[in-house]
Scaffold this motif. Structure first.
Motif, short mmCIF file in Angstrom:
data_model
loop_
_atom_site.label_atom_id
_atom_site.label_comp_id
_atom_site.label_asym_id
_atom_site.label_seq_id
_atom_site.Cartn_x
_atom_site.Cartn_y
_atom_site.Cartn_z
N GLU A 190 -58.07 13.55 70.57
CA GLU A 190 -57.56 14.58 71.33
C GLU A 190 -56.45 13.68 72.43
O GLU A 190 -55.10 14.23 72.48
N LEU A 191 -56.87 12.85 73.11
CA LEU A 191 -55.76 12.19 73.92
C LEU A 191 -54.70 11.31 73.34
O LEU A 191 -53.59 11.23 73.71
N ASP A 192 -55.09 10.61 72.19
CA ASP A 192 -54.04 9.92 71.46
C ASP A 192 -52.89 10.91 70.72
O ASP A 192 -52.02 10.29 70.70
N SER A 193 -53.27 12.35 70.79
CA SER A 193 -52.34 12.86 70.20
C SER A 193 -51.15 13.11 71.24
O SER A 193 -50.09 13.54 70.73
N TYR A 194 -51.18 12.60 72.33
CA TYR A 194 -50.28 12.62 73.42
C TYR A 194 -49.32 11.24 73.35
O TYR A 194 -48.33 11.30 73.91
N THR A 195 -49.49 10.37 72.19
CA THR A 195 -48.50 9.33 72.03
C THR A 195 -47.14 9.99 71.80
O THR A 195 -47.09 10.89 70.87
N PRO A 196 -46.25 9.20 72.27
CA PRO A 196 -44.80 10.08 71.93
C PRO A 196 -44.48 10.38 70.56
O PRO A 196 -43.98 11.50 70.25
N TYR A 197 -44.79 9.39 69.99
CA TYR A 197 -44.29 9.73 68.40
C TYR A 197 -44.93 10.89 67.89
O TYR A 197 -44.32 11.75 67.20
N PHE A 198 -46.34 10.72 68.03
CA PHE A 198 -47.21 11.81 67.59
C PHE A 198 -47.28 13.39 68.34
O PHE A 198 -47.18 14.34 67.54
N ALA A 199 -46.63 13.32 69.58
CA ALA A 199 -46.51 14.51 70.10
C ALA A 199 -45.10 14.98 69.74
O ALA A 199 -45.18 16.29 69.52
N GLU A 200 -44.26 14.24 69.28
CA GLU A 200 -43.10 14.64 68.91
C GLU A 200 -43.22 15.50 67.80
O GLU A 200 -42.63 16.42 67.06
N LEU A 201 -44.15 14.77 66.59
CA LEU A 201 -44.20 15.33 65.33
C LEU A 201 -45.05 16.85 65.38
O LEU A 201 -44.98 17.44 64.44
N ASP A 202 -46.06 16.73 66.38
CA ASP A 202 -46.73 18.00 66.56
C ASP A 202 -45.95 19.04 67.21
O ASP A 202 -46.10 20.08 66.54
N ARG A 203 -44.83 18.76 67.75
CA ARG A 203 -43.85 19.61 68.34
C ARG A 203 -43.20 20.33 67.40
O ARG A 203 -42.93 21.61 67.49
N MET A 204 -42.67 19.54 66.45
CA MET A 204 -42.12 19.97 65.33
C MET A 204 -42.64 20.74 64.05
O MET A 204 -42.26 21.23 63.21
N THR A 205 -44.10 20.54 64.06
CA THR A 205 -45.06 21.34 63.09
C THR A 205 -45.57 22.51 63.66
O THR A 205 -46.26 22.62 64.57
N PRO A 206 -45.04 23.62 63.14
CA PRO A 206 -45.59 25.04 63.58
C PRO A 206 -47.00 25.27 63.51
O PRO A 206 -48.00 24.41 62.56
N GLY A 207 -47.54 25.64 64.26
CA GLY A 207 -49.05 25.93 64.75
C GLY A 207 -49.93 26.11 63.43
O GLY A 207 -50.82 25.45 63.06
N PRO A 208 -49.53 27.05 62.62
CA PRO A 208 -50.26 27.62 61.38
C PRO A 208 -50.34 26.31 60.48
O PRO A 208 -51.42 26.15 59.67
N LEU A 209 -49.31 25.53 60.33
CA LEU A 209 -49.40 24.52 59.32
C LEU A 209 -50.21 23.21 59.78
O LEU A 209 -50.76 22.39 58.95
N ARG A 210 -50.53 23.03 61.19
CA ARG A 210 -51.06 21.92 61.52
C ARG A 210 -52.39 21.83 60.76
O ARG A 210 -52.84 20.71 60.40
N GLY A 211 -53.15 22.99 60.82
CA GLY A 211 -54.54 22.67 60.03
C GLY A 211 -54.41 22.29 58.61
O GLY A 211 -55.43 22.11 57.89
N LEU A 212 -53.17 22.53 57.76
CA LEU A 212 -53.29 22.02 56.60
C LEU A 212 -52.93 20.50 56.51
O LEU A 212 -53.31 19.83 55.60
N PHE A 213 -52.54 19.93 57.79
CA PHE A 213 -52.15 18.47 57.59
C PHE A 213 -53.27 17.79 58.42
O PHE A 213 -53.22 16.42 58.21
N VAL A 214 -53.95 18.14 59.39
CA VAL A 214 -54.89 17.59 60.27
C VAL A 214 -56.39 18.27 60.17
O VAL A 214 -56.58 19.45 60.19
N HIS A 215 -57.15 17.24 60.05
CA HIS A 215 -58.67 17.70 59.82
C HIS A 215 -59.48 16.56 60.86
O HIS A 215 -59.48 15.42 60.64
N GLU A 216 -59.95 17.35 61.57
CA GLU A 216 -60.98 16.57 62.60
C GLU A 216 -62.39 16.63 62.22
O GLU A 216 -62.89 17.50 61.79
#
Length: 374
Positions: A122-148
């Motif tokens: 959760e906190l690691d996702s705020y790393t600048p690179y991954f935060a920017e990648l997450d910002r550019m990924t629409p919410g509905p698509l995140r579930g297709l790429f990320v699995h916790e």
């Protein structure tokens, strides 16, 4: 706000404990990593040192148990993970980040527990690179790429590990890591504990990290900044950090060896198990990257043969590419052959390439998925 605007540009006060970790030093690689004459002679010296250490390490014994736990699967740029080799047009591969729980008994009967790669995703996702990648990924698509899959504390519960009994935390390097929840803080934290200091989830654990990397985090180079969260280290209790000055033997069949290149303070976990010696790091994202001639990933075998490369690096950062290559050859030389498939080695990527329908042409030829010992 752009990624550049969020990055730290002035030196910060990272805790720099003057203590020395109380583990036997392994000096086998010291001269090899700094041999005169350039990186070619160093490669030869690293190979020789690895053969010497392999014999020494096998004689130290074995840990009591090793277990691995899947934490999170996430997208990772193909051009980083399969550096200059894969020809797949897909821009991302999928990697699975895993934690290892390693337990051993010291000569005086004391039991020790190490968590290797206990990433707080959760906190690691705020790393600048991954935060920017997450910002550019629409919410509905995140579930297709990320699995916790699970989190660190849940994995400890499944393993029957009392958080108070954890002695050490370690990572192959400190890219993305935020360990405030694990070690606690000396002051309140506006984002996760605004009213009081963070209480340590692992109250007796100490972070094992190379002194070089801890010092580098205080004043990062622009090429390093997208991958670190240095401000999260400012309020860590200094007594909870044990700096390492190179390679050390932690216990029977358990070592952290200095493998610089991917990051200044990169280190690899070596384990001597029922099936022989393993190396665990993020220097490569698939075991076939150490034997690319046996890979069916389109492009890997051809690129390695064309350029005369015996390994394929994980190259999201190019701090010292030649050093990373030599470090990966050390790992390749130290480990044993896989008992599941003799074409591949017991190199276990801390973030392992996995197949995904969204990433055609990047499915691994072989995956370890887990290590079980004891």
């Amino acid at each position: 706000m752009s990624i550049a605007e969020r990055l730290i540009t002035d030196p910060i006060a990272i805790p720099r404990p003057a203590t020395t970790a109380p583990f036997p030093r392994v000096d086998t690689f010291d001269k090899a990593l700094t041999a005169r004459g350039g990186f070619g002679p160093r490669l030869r010296a690293c190979r020789t040192a690895a053969l010497d250490f392999r014999r020494e390490f096998a004689a130290t014994g074995t840990p009591d148990s090793v277990r691995t736990y899947d934490l999170i699967s996430l997208p990772y740029p193909t051009r980083y993970g399969l550096f200059r080799a894969a020809i797949s047009p897909t821009p991302f591969v999928t990697i699975c980040n895993r934690m290892l729980i390693v337990r051993w008994t010291e000569t005086d009967g004391t039991s020790r527990t190490l968590l290797f790669e206990p990433s707080d995703h959760e906190l690691d996702s705020y790393t600048p690179y991954f935060a920017e990648l997450d910002r550019m990924t629409p919410g509905p698509l995140r579930g297709l790429f990320v699995h916790e899959h699970t989190d660190v504390l849940s994995a400890c519960r499944r393993a029957g590990v009392d958080p108070a009994a954890v002695d050490y935390l370690a990572f192959d390097h400190l890219h993305t890591q935020d360990v405030r929840r694990w070690l606690g803080t000396t002051r309140p934290q506006p984002d996760i504990s605004p009213d009081e200091p963070v209480t340590a989830a692992f109250p007796n654990a100490k972070l094992l990290a190379q002194r070089d990397e801890l010092e580098a985090m205080a004043d990062l180079h622009p090429f390093q900044r997208p991958w670190y969260q240095p401000t999260t280290f400012v309020d860590l209790p200094p007594e909870k950090i044990l700096p390492l000055d190179g390679s050390v033997l932690l216990g029977p069949g358990v070592a952290l060896i200095s493998t610089p290149g991917h990051a200044m303070g990169n280190q690899s976990l070596l384990l001597n198990t029922d099936t022989g010696i393993w190396a665990i790091s993020e220097n490569a994202i698939a075991t076939e990257c150490l034997t690319p001639e046996r890979s069916r990933i389109p492009g890997l075998a051809r690129a390695a043969k064309f350029w005369g490369h015996e390994v394929v690096l994980n190259a999201n950062t190019l701090e010292t590419t030649y050093e990373q290559y030599n470090s990966l050859v050390i790992e390749k030389t130290v480990v044993d052959v896989s008992q599941q498939d003799s074409r591949f080695l017991q190199f276990f990527p801390s973030s392992e390439l996995t197949g995904a329908l969204l990433n055609p042409g990047t499915s691994p030829t072989f995956t370890h998925r887990a290590i079980r010992h004891g």
